[in-house]
Design a protein around this motif. Sequence first.
Motif, PDB file in Angstrom:
ATOM      1  N   ALA A 193      47.540  51.464  37.175  1.00  0.00           N
ATOM      2  CA  ALA A 193      47.197  50.692  35.979  1.00  0.00           C
ATOM      3  C   ALA A 193      45.814  51.100  35.501  1.00  0.00           C
ATOM      4  N   SER A 194      45.608  51.024  34.197  1.00  0.00           N
ATOM      5  CA  SER A 194      44.292  51.196  33.599  1.00  0.00           C
ATOM      6  C   SER A 194      43.784  49.817  33.179  1.00  0.00           C
ATOM      7  N   VAL A 195      42.533  49.524  33.567  1.00  0.00           N
ATOM      8  CA  VAL A 195      41.966  48.190  33.332  1.00  0.00           C
ATOM      9  C   VAL A 195      40.612  48.367  32.652  1.00  0.00           C
ATOM     10  N   PRO A 196      40.556  48.325  31.318  1.00  0.00           N
ATOM     11  CA  PRO A 196      39.305  48.588  30.608  1.00  0.00           C
ATOM     12  C   PRO A 196      38.152  47.676  31.009  1.00  0.00           C
ATOM     13  N   ALA A 197      38.443  46.428  31.384  1.00  0.00           N
ATOM     14  CA  ALA A 197      37.381  45.480  31.735  1.00  0.00           C
ATOM     15  C   ALA A 197      37.024  45.534  33.217  1.00  0.00           C
ATOM     16  N   GLN A 198      37.472  46.549  33.917  1.00  0.00           N
ATOM     17  CA  GLN A 198      37.064  46.860  35.291  1.00  0.00           C
ATOM     18  C   GLN A 198      37.921  46.115  36.316  1.00  0.00           C
ATOM     19  N   SER A 214      39.291  44.860  40.070  1.00  0.00           N
ATOM     20  CA  SER A 214      38.793  44.564  41.413  1.00  0.00           C
ATOM     21  C   SER A 214      39.982  44.276  42.315  1.00  0.00           C
ATOM     22  N   GLY A 215      40.119  43.030  42.810  1.00  0.00           N
ATOM     23  CA  GLY A 215      41.166  42.734  43.767  1.00  0.00           C
ATOM     24  C   GLY A 215      42.562  42.858  43.192  1.00  0.00           C
ATOM     25  N   THR A 216      43.514  43.166  44.058  1.00  0.00           N
ATOM     26  CA  THR A 216      44.914  43.269  43.675  1.00  0.00           C
ATOM     27  C   THR A 216      45.781  42.492  44.661  1.00  0.00           C
ATOM     28  N   GLY A 217      47.017  42.275  44.281  1.00  0.00           N
ATOM     29  CA  GLY A 217      47.981  41.614  45.158  1.00  0.00           C
ATOM     30  C   GLY A 217      49.355  41.712  44.544  1.00  0.00           C
ATOM     31  N   LEU A 218      50.378  41.395  45.336  1.00  0.00           N
ATOM     32  CA  LEU A 218      51.752  41.491  44.875  1.00  0.00           C
ATOM     33  C   LEU A 218      52.377  40.111  44.752  1.00  0.00           C
ATOM     34  N   ILE A 260      46.238  42.072  39.176  1.00  0.00           N
ATOM     35  CA  ILE A 260      44.942  42.746  39.210  1.00  0.00           C
ATOM     36  C   ILE A 260      43.887  41.809  38.642  1.00  0.00           C
ATOM     37  N   ALA A 261      42.777  41.659  39.337  1.00  0.00           N
ATOM     38  CA  ALA A 261      41.638  40.921  38.797  1.00  0.00           C
ATOM     39  C   ALA A 261      40.882  41.829  37.833  1.00  0.00           C
ATOM     40  N   SER A 262      40.847  41.426  36.564  1.00  0.00           N
ATOM     41  CA  SER A 262      40.121  42.161  35.532  1.00  0.00           C
ATOM     42  C   SER A 262      38.759  41.492  35.382  1.00  0.00           C
ATOM     43  N   MET A 263      37.709  42.174  35.855  1.00  0.00           N
ATOM     44  CA  MET A 263      36.461  41.524  36.173  1.00  0.00           C
ATOM     45  C   MET A 263      35.721  40.966  34.959  1.00  0.00           C
ATOM     46  N   ARG A 264      35.518  41.774  33.960  1.00  0.00           N
ATOM     47  CA  ARG A 264      34.552  41.428  32.914  1.00  0.00           C
ATOM     48  C   ARG A 264      35.128  40.560  31.796  1.00  0.00           C
ATOM     49  N   ASP A 265      36.455  40.439  31.708  1.00  0.00           N
ATOM     50  CA  ASP A 265      37.025  39.532  30.722  1.00  0.00           C
ATOM     51  C   ASP A 265      37.686  38.320  31.375  1.00  0.00           C
ATOM     52  N   GLN A 266      37.437  38.118  32.670  1.00  0.00           N
ATOM     53  CA  GLN A 266      37.907  36.947  33.408  1.00  0.00           C
ATOM     54  C   GLN A 266      39.420  36.732  33.241  1.00  0.00           C
ATOM     55  N   ARG A 267      40.156  37.807  33.470  1.00  0.00           N
ATOM     56  CA  ARG A 267      41.617  37.720  33.364  1.00  0.00           C
ATOM     57  C   ARG A 267      42.271  38.208  34.653  1.00  0.00           C
ATOM     58  N   ILE A 268      43.441  37.671  34.937  1.00  0.00           N
ATOM     59  CA  ILE A 268      44.328  38.258  35.929  1.00  0.00           C
ATOM     60  C   ILE A 268      45.435  38.967  35.158  1.00  0.00           C
ATOM     61  N   LEU A 269      45.581  40.241  35.427  1.00  0.00           N
ATOM     62  CA  LEU A 269      46.595  41.042  34.754  1.00  0.00           C
ATOM     63  C   LEU A 269      47.823  41.183  35.645  1.00  0.00           C
ATOM     64  N   ARG A 270      48.957  41.450  35.004  1.00  0.00           N
ATOM     65  CA  ARG A 270      50.223  41.629  35.718  1.00  0.00           C
ATOM     66  C   ARG A 270      50.902  42.899  35.221  1.00  0.00           C
ATOM     67  N   ARG A 271      51.197  43.796  36.155  1.00  0.00           N
ATOM     68  CA  ARG A 271      51.926  45.005  35.768  1.00  0.00           C
ATOM     69  C   ARG A 271      53.417  44.740  35.905  1.00  0.00           C
ATOM     70  N   GLU A 272      54.126  44.907  34.794  1.00  0.00           N
ATOM     71  CA  GLU A 272      55.548  44.641  34.770  1.00  0.00           C
ATOM     72  C   GLU A 272      56.332  45.800  35.400  1.00  0.00           C
TER      73      GLU A 272
END
Length: 295
Positions: A48-53, A55-59, A67-79
Amino acid sequence: MSELSVVLEKQSFLEGPRWFGGRVFVSDFYTHRVLSLLPDGSDVRVEASVPAQPSGTGLLPDGRLLIASMRDQRILRREEDGTVAVHAELAGLTMSVLNDMAVDPQGRAWVGCFGFDLMGGAAMQPAVLMRVDPDGTAEIVAEDMLFPNGTVADGETVIVAESFGNRMTAFDVAADGSLTNRREWATFGPAPQTTDLGEALGSLAVVPDGIAEPDRDGAIWVADAGNKRAVRVLEGGEITDEISTGDDECFAVALGGEDGRTLFLACAPSFLEHERRHTRDARLLSTRVGVPLAL
């Protein structure tokens, strides 16, 4: 002196290694990528590419990557098709940079944050730990944590490394996902009585950064980010084993491999952004350990 092998090199700053499905997953902060590779370093993939940087991941239980997206305070999900969606918005809970994360068997993500402007040299401030449920709803579950960082969660217990607290803190997980019975799982010395980061770092016996899933004996490998080593810690704080990482600091670890006896170590000369952003000297190392990952 344990024999260390280079698994991956020429990266910016590696964090959050995890062992998933026969592969090592790791975030590279300043190239904004989550990578995965085989344990011998081959078949490197950009997951995955995460523009906001990242950090931690999990399944999640269905295998989708968080994926923890650090600088925009989001948790992302790869489909499943590789697209990346927003799983949770945490800006309403913290404006601080997100940190490491663990996802438990129920699909709940437990994520910490910095609490203050670490890279800008601000005074240290307490931070919060948040829980993100599988449907993306989130809430603060613990406060007054001193830089909550590496985390493990098995559905019944959450253990968090407080990097600037000289300790690892455990909680029991109640049926509703709230945390109870807060206690020091491992204590390395007194907590700093200062908000000056330099003074605090100088007083820490261990700087617990990233941590591995417990091994078969219940011990946890801990990246000691202030002492160029990884240590194996028992509940209570006893250190049973130590692995030196030479000239580099160790910022995160993961236990895995086919037999659960390979320790992966994310290393770099320092953690400061202005020193790491434009360099490519971070490495992922590995070594063999005696007690395997708990199954």
